[in-house]
Design a protein around this motif. Structure first.
Motif, PDB file in Angstrom:
ATOM      1  N   ILE A  41      -1.713   7.885  10.394  1.00 55.74           N
ATOM      2  CA  ILE A  41      -1.666   9.118   9.986  1.00 55.74           C
ATOM      3  C   ILE A  41      -1.836  10.231  11.070  1.00 55.74           C
ATOM      4  N   ASP A  42      -0.871  11.100  11.296  1.00 50.54           N
ATOM      5  CA  ASP A  42      -1.044  12.017  12.230  1.00 50.54           C
ATOM      6  C   ASP A  42      -2.063  13.179  11.864  1.00 50.54           C
ATOM      7  N   ILE A  43      -3.300  13.115  12.379  1.00 51.85           N
ATOM      8  CA  ILE A  43      -4.508  13.956  11.709  1.00 51.85           C
ATOM      9  C   ILE A  43      -4.247  15.375  12.024  1.00 51.85           C
ATOM     10  N   ALA A  44      -3.472  15.741  12.930  1.00 47.24           N
ATOM     11  CA  ALA A  44      -3.120  17.047  13.106  1.00 47.24           C
ATOM     12  C   ALA A  44      -2.008  17.497  12.107  1.00 47.24           C
ATOM     13  N   ALA A  45      -1.203  16.842  11.679  1.00 51.53           N
ATOM     14  CA  ALA A  45      -0.352  17.165  10.590  1.00 51.53           C
ATOM     15  C   ALA A  45      -1.179  16.969   9.241  1.00 51.53           C
ATOM     16  N   LEU A  46      -1.857  16.570   9.012  1.00 54.53           N
ATOM     17  CA  LEU A  46      -2.685  16.200   7.865  1.00 54.53           C
ATOM     18  C   LEU A  46      -3.381  17.279   7.825  1.00 54.53           C
ATOM     19  N   ALA A  47      -4.154  17.882   8.796  1.00 56.72           N
ATOM     20  CA  ALA A  47      -4.797  18.851   8.811  1.00 56.72           C
ATOM     21  C   ALA A  47      -4.356  20.472   8.427  1.00 56.72           C
ATOM     22  N   ILE A 103       0.854  -1.163  -0.045  1.00 54.38           N
ATOM     23  CA  ILE A 103      -0.083  -0.010  -0.032  1.00 54.38           C
ATOM     24  C   ILE A 103       1.022   1.204   0.003  1.00 54.38           C
ATOM     25  N   SER A 104       2.063   1.225   0.781  1.00 58.01           N
ATOM     26  CA  SER A 104       2.875   2.400   0.742  1.00 58.01           C
ATOM     27  C   SER A 104       3.411   2.671  -0.868  1.00 58.01           C
ATOM     28  N   ALA A 105       3.729   1.697  -1.597  1.00 60.16           N
ATOM     29  CA  ALA A 105       4.243   1.759  -2.796  1.00 60.16           C
ATOM     30  C   ALA A 105       3.066   2.347  -3.732  1.00 60.16           C
ATOM     31  N   ASP A 120      -3.010  19.696  -5.215  1.00 58.74           N
ATOM     32  CA  ASP A 120      -1.939  20.004  -4.339  1.00 58.74           C
ATOM     33  C   ASP A 120      -2.169  19.487  -3.097  1.00 58.74           C
ATOM     34  N   ASP A 121      -3.523  19.603  -2.484  1.00 54.91           N
ATOM     35  CA  ASP A 121      -3.935  19.030  -1.336  1.00 54.91           C
ATOM     36  C   ASP A 121      -3.719  17.502  -1.244  1.00 54.91           C
ATOM     37  N   LEU A 122      -4.475  17.211  -2.343  1.00 54.28           N
ATOM     38  CA  LEU A 122      -4.515  15.604  -2.380  1.00 54.28           C
ATOM     39  C   LEU A 122      -3.079  15.155  -2.560  1.00 54.28           C
ATOM     40  N   ARG A 123      -2.304  15.644  -3.206  1.00 55.66           N
ATOM     41  CA  ARG A 123      -1.004  15.167  -3.202  1.00 55.66           C
ATOM     42  C   ARG A 123      -0.111  15.275  -2.000  1.00 55.66           C
ATOM     43  N   ALA A 124      -0.242  16.207  -1.174  1.00 54.75           N
ATOM     44  CA  ALA A 124       0.134  16.333   0.106  1.00 54.75           C
ATOM     45  C   ALA A 124      -0.155  15.228   1.092  1.00 54.75           C
ATOM     46  N   ALA A 125      -1.433  15.138   0.951  1.00 54.11           N
ATOM     47  CA  ALA A 125      -2.167  13.979   1.691  1.00 54.11           C
ATOM     48  C   ALA A 125      -1.528  12.634   1.420  1.00 54.11           C
ATOM     49  N   ALA A 126      -1.405  12.373  -0.015  1.00 49.63           N
ATOM     50  CA  ALA A 126      -0.988  11.073  -0.425  1.00 49.63           C
ATOM     51  C   ALA A 126       0.679  10.635   0.131  1.00 49.63           C
ATOM     52  N   HIS A 127       1.272  11.848  -0.069  1.00 49.07           N
ATOM     53  CA  HIS A 127       2.742  11.774   0.399  1.00 49.07           C
ATOM     54  C   HIS A 127       2.724  11.343   1.824  1.00 49.07           C
ATOM     55  N   LEU A 128       2.096  12.226   2.632  1.00 45.21           N
ATOM     56  CA  LEU A 128       1.702  11.674   4.066  1.00 45.21           C
ATOM     57  C   LEU A 128       1.401  10.152   4.316  1.00 45.21           C
ATOM     58  N   ALA A 129       0.340   9.823   3.524  1.00 43.90           N
ATOM     59  CA  ALA A 129      -0.308   8.437   3.749  1.00 43.90           C
ATOM     60  C   ALA A 129       0.779   7.592   3.472  1.00 43.90           C
ATOM     61  N   ALA A 130       1.491   7.756   2.368  1.00 48.75           N
ATOM     62  CA  ALA A 130       2.623   6.938   1.782  1.00 48.75           C
ATOM     63  C   ALA A 130       3.709   6.508   3.041  1.00 48.75           C
ATOM     64  N   ASP A 131       4.122   7.624   3.282  1.00 46.21           N
ATOM     65  CA  ASP A 131       5.170   7.622   4.612  1.00 46.21           C
ATOM     66  C   ASP A 131       4.689   6.814   5.870  1.00 46.21           C
ATOM     67  N   ALA A 132       3.384   7.139   5.912  1.00 49.83           N
ATOM     68  CA  ALA A 132       3.006   6.611   7.362  1.00 49.83           C
ATOM     69  C   ALA A 132       2.709   4.893   6.801  1.00 49.83           C
ATOM     70  N   ALA A 133       2.168   4.633   5.658  1.00 42.37           N
ATOM     71  CA  ALA A 133       1.953   3.428   5.486  1.00 42.37           C
ATOM     72  C   ALA A 133       3.367   2.490   5.207  1.00 42.37           C
ATOM     73  N   LEU A 190       0.707   7.106  -6.496  1.00 42.56           N
ATOM     74  CA  LEU A 190      -0.804   7.999  -6.322  1.00 42.56           C
ATOM     75  C   LEU A 190      -0.078   9.339  -6.125  1.00 42.56           C
ATOM     76  N   ALA A 191       0.622   9.546  -5.138  1.00 43.18           N
ATOM     77  CA  ALA A 191       1.295  10.979  -4.818  1.00 43.18           C
ATOM     78  C   ALA A 191       2.116  11.394  -5.960  1.00 43.18           C
ATOM     79  N   ASP A 192       2.942  10.797  -6.680  1.00 45.73           N
ATOM     80  CA  ASP A 192       3.671  11.159  -7.818  1.00 45.73           C
ATOM     81  C   ASP A 192       2.736  11.574  -8.695  1.00 45.73           C
ATOM     82  N   THR A 193       1.923  10.871  -8.954  1.00 43.66           N
ATOM     83  CA  THR A 193       0.927  11.199 -10.197  1.00 43.66           C
ATOM     84  C   THR A 193       0.046  12.475  -9.841  1.00 43.66           C
ATOM     85  N   LEU A 194      -0.125  12.619  -8.561  1.00 39.10           N
ATOM     86  CA  LEU A 194      -0.915  13.882  -8.305  1.00 39.10           C
ATOM     87  C   LEU A 194      -0.008  15.047  -8.411  1.00 39.10           C
ATOM     88  N   ASP A 195       1.394  14.784  -8.002  1.00 46.36           N
ATOM     89  CA  ASP A 195       2.457  15.818  -8.148  1.00 46.36           C
ATOM     90  C   ASP A 195       2.392  16.493  -9.689  1.00 46.36           C
TER      91      ASP A 195
END
Length: 129
Positions: A91-97, A18-20, A72-85, A25-30
């Motif tokens: 995922i740190d909700i405060a960091a995501l927010a 899932i992290s890959a 851009d928001d979705l890209r940032a969220a996907a990168h955060l999710a990839a790192d967490a996965a 997904l994050a790279d595509t959104l980038d």
């Protein structure tokens, strides 16, 4: 490509972590966010050189700006999710927010529901003018 097409391409591939998938997904959104930003700049320059843009043209530019900011928001969220996965972590909700600029994305990603994305209306100044 359909699932059947994947199955006929030779030996079975290993499952994708899932992290890959999230990183891809994050790279595509980038890429999409970058292309959208370039389109926005090019269209804004074109309209500025052509004379005073109409209200309808400005609304279209604002809509394109909204798409860019959402990607851009979705890209940032996907990168955060990839790192967490990758760490098998939550995922740190405060960091995501903090990463999300659009209120509609915050609502959609933190509380759920596609309706939040539909509620965001283009308004205000376009950032490249």
């Amino acid at each position: 490509m359909s699932r059947g097409a994947l199955a006929t391409q030779g030996p079975a591939a290993a499952d994708l972590p899932i992290s890959a998938l999230l990183a891809r997904l994050a790279d595509t959104l980038d890429g999409l966010a970058g292309r959208t930003a370039q389109m926005q700049d090019d269209l804004g320059s074109f309209l500025t050189q052509a004379g005073h843009p109409t209200r309808a043209q400005l609304r279209e530019l604002q809509g394109l700006d909204l798409i860019h900011q959402t990607l851009d928001d979705l890209r940032a969220a996907a990168h955060l999710a990839a790192d967490a996965a990758g760490r098998n972590d939550h995922i740190d909700i405060a960091a995501l927010a903090d990463l999300l600029r659009l209120e509609s994305c915050r609502i959609a990603l933190l509380q759920g529901g596609e309706a939040a994305l539909e509620q965001e209306q283009p308004s205000g100044e376009i950032d490249f003018f």
